[in-house]
Scaffold this motif. Sequence first.
Motif, PDB file in Angstrom:
ATOM      1  N   LEU A 105       0.822  -1.203   0.000  1.00 15.23           N
ATOM      2  CA  LEU A 105       0.000   0.000   0.000  1.00 15.23           C
ATOM      3  C   LEU A 105       0.858   1.256   0.000  1.00 15.23           C
ATOM      4  O   LEU A 105       1.934   1.298   0.573  1.00 15.23           O
ATOM      5  CB  LEU A 105      -0.905   0.014   1.236  1.00 15.23           C
ATOM      6  N   GLY A 106       0.354   2.274  -0.662  1.00 17.04           N
ATOM      7  CA  GLY A 106       0.996   3.581  -0.613  1.00 17.04           C
ATOM      8  C   GLY A 106       2.098   3.814  -1.610  1.00 17.04           C
ATOM      9  O   GLY A 106       2.776   4.829  -1.536  1.00 17.04           O
ATOM     10  N   ARG A 107       2.278   2.913  -2.585  1.00 16.02           N
ATOM     11  CA  ARG A 107       3.279   3.198  -3.619  1.00 16.02           C
ATOM     12  C   ARG A 107       3.214   2.314  -4.848  1.00 16.02           C
ATOM     13  O   ARG A 107       3.822   2.622  -5.866  1.00 16.02           O
ATOM     14  CB  ARG A 107       4.696   3.170  -3.048  1.00 16.02           C
ATOM     15  N   MET A 108       2.506   1.172  -4.851  1.00 16.29           N
ATOM     16  CA  MET A 108       2.534   0.316  -6.037  1.00 16.29           C
ATOM     17  C   MET A 108       1.684   0.904  -7.153  1.00 16.29           C
ATOM     18  O   MET A 108       0.553   1.356  -6.926  1.00 16.29           O
ATOM     19  CB  MET A 108       2.053  -1.092  -5.719  1.00 16.29           C
ATOM     20  N   ASN A 109       2.223   0.902  -8.353  1.00 21.73           N
ATOM     21  CA  ASN A 109       1.507   1.337  -9.540  1.00 21.73           C
ATOM     22  C   ASN A 109       0.241   0.501  -9.690  1.00 21.73           C
ATOM     23  O   ASN A 109       0.302  -0.734  -9.769  1.00 21.73           O
ATOM     24  CB  ASN A 109       2.417   1.170 -10.758  1.00 21.73           C
ATOM     25  N   PHE A 110      -0.913   1.135  -9.764  1.00 20.11           N
ATOM     26  CA  PHE A 110      -2.168   0.389  -9.787  1.00 20.11           C
ATOM     27  C   PHE A 110      -2.287  -0.483 -11.031  1.00 20.11           C
ATOM     28  O   PHE A 110      -2.803  -1.605 -10.979  1.00 20.11           O
ATOM     29  CB  PHE A 110      -3.366   1.345  -9.704  1.00 20.11           C
TER      30      PHE A 110
END
Length: 473
Positions: free
Chosen positions: A154-159
Amino acid sequence: MSVPTAYMGNTSLAVSDWLNKGDNAWQMVSATLVGLQSVPGLVILYGSIVKKKWAVNSAFMALYAFAAVWLCWVIWAYNMSFGDKLLPFWGKAKPALGQKFLTQQAALPASTHYHKDGTVETAMVQPYYPMASMVYFQCVFAAITLILLAGSLLGRMNFRAWMVFVPLWLTFSYTVGAFSLWGGGFLFQWGVIDYSGGYVIHLSSGVAGFTAAYWVGPRSTKDRERFPPNNVLLMLTMAVLNTNICAATSLLVWTCLDVAFFHKPSVIGAVQGMITGLVCITPGAGLVQGWAAIVMGVLSGSIPWFTMMVVHKRSRLLQQVDDTLGVFHTHAVAGFLGGATTGLFAEPVLCNLFLPVTNSRGAFYGGVGGVQFLKQVAGALFIVGWNVVVTTVICLVVRLLLPLRMPEDELTIGDDAVHGEEAYALWGDGEKYDSTRHGWYYDDTTHHHRNNNNNNNNNATANAVPSGVTLNV
């Protein structure tokens, strides 16, 4: 004494002789309850346990995983997990969509267990409800595994990378663990115990999440330094619903350790302790006695606490990997602990009701119990090794197509930059202050008019900002 009509066979063309209505109803209810743990349970938990600038993204990652798993599951993944054997650790891929397949009696065709001389020791698993109920029940477990894995990212992975990652990991990692331990694969035949997902769900999601977090990279420096939940009370409410003996004991131990060492009881810590208790009990939930569940609760409230609060802070490797919600500690460590302690405390009579290998027992009960403990450790090592390798390969493949990590501008702003949406009608948490949007008397219908105002009006608008507001949060 006559049998009531409702319990006689052939009461309707829609009711087969093998169908037990009570079994089927309970299977459906159980599946629905597990599904509710994911949606809305973990969706709300993830949306509330992160900074508010990541509330939408975090909840959406969970919601997307739940939906994507459903489609993949019925098209190919169910039979890879519970169908006919292709390899000792994998089933044959095929759809689970046809009426003929879904209305027949449920069965796990690879689950027949044989003696060394070729005679049947334990018959094929064939419960008294339709295959449709089995597909549904197992799907919600697969879905929650991907959602738990997301907690590390959470909080940084490219969707968009997450959208590709989910079906790949389900296909090449989850199905292997599920078939090997539950579907009749080699660990099932060997007698490794995983009653309700300590290895298949928790150990695999914890190890895979940690591995993926390594490849995706860390959150922004500001987010790593300060990442307060945006709604602690909502987070607590959802978690309390899942309390049981082991989880309650684990919560109490974790809280006591927080008070003893940090002099403050932590709500987030209590929830972590509850989770580790739930995870620890899953491998042996139906195979250990109540006193053993309390012992497992004490261990699950203390050992993962120690790995998270002490070992993590002293380990260079653990410090390098940004595991957002500490999934490695709460699921991988607790899952392994649960499997190992099941190898110690599995009660012989209960084992005979569940396991294909007769005369199985935990080491505490003597006899061949020591072998069961070794089986549990070996099964865990297989799950760990497979997930490290396969998750690494998947991340490297996805990285060839898409960046795994968001660009820096999206990391700074959050939901508004990634999705064009925000969880709250407030500005802050990384959003750049814009007086034309965030003025104290802002009205979107006058947005464009404000851009045309002269410098004096702009200064007046800026002065209308409430006290305490900074220009870059």
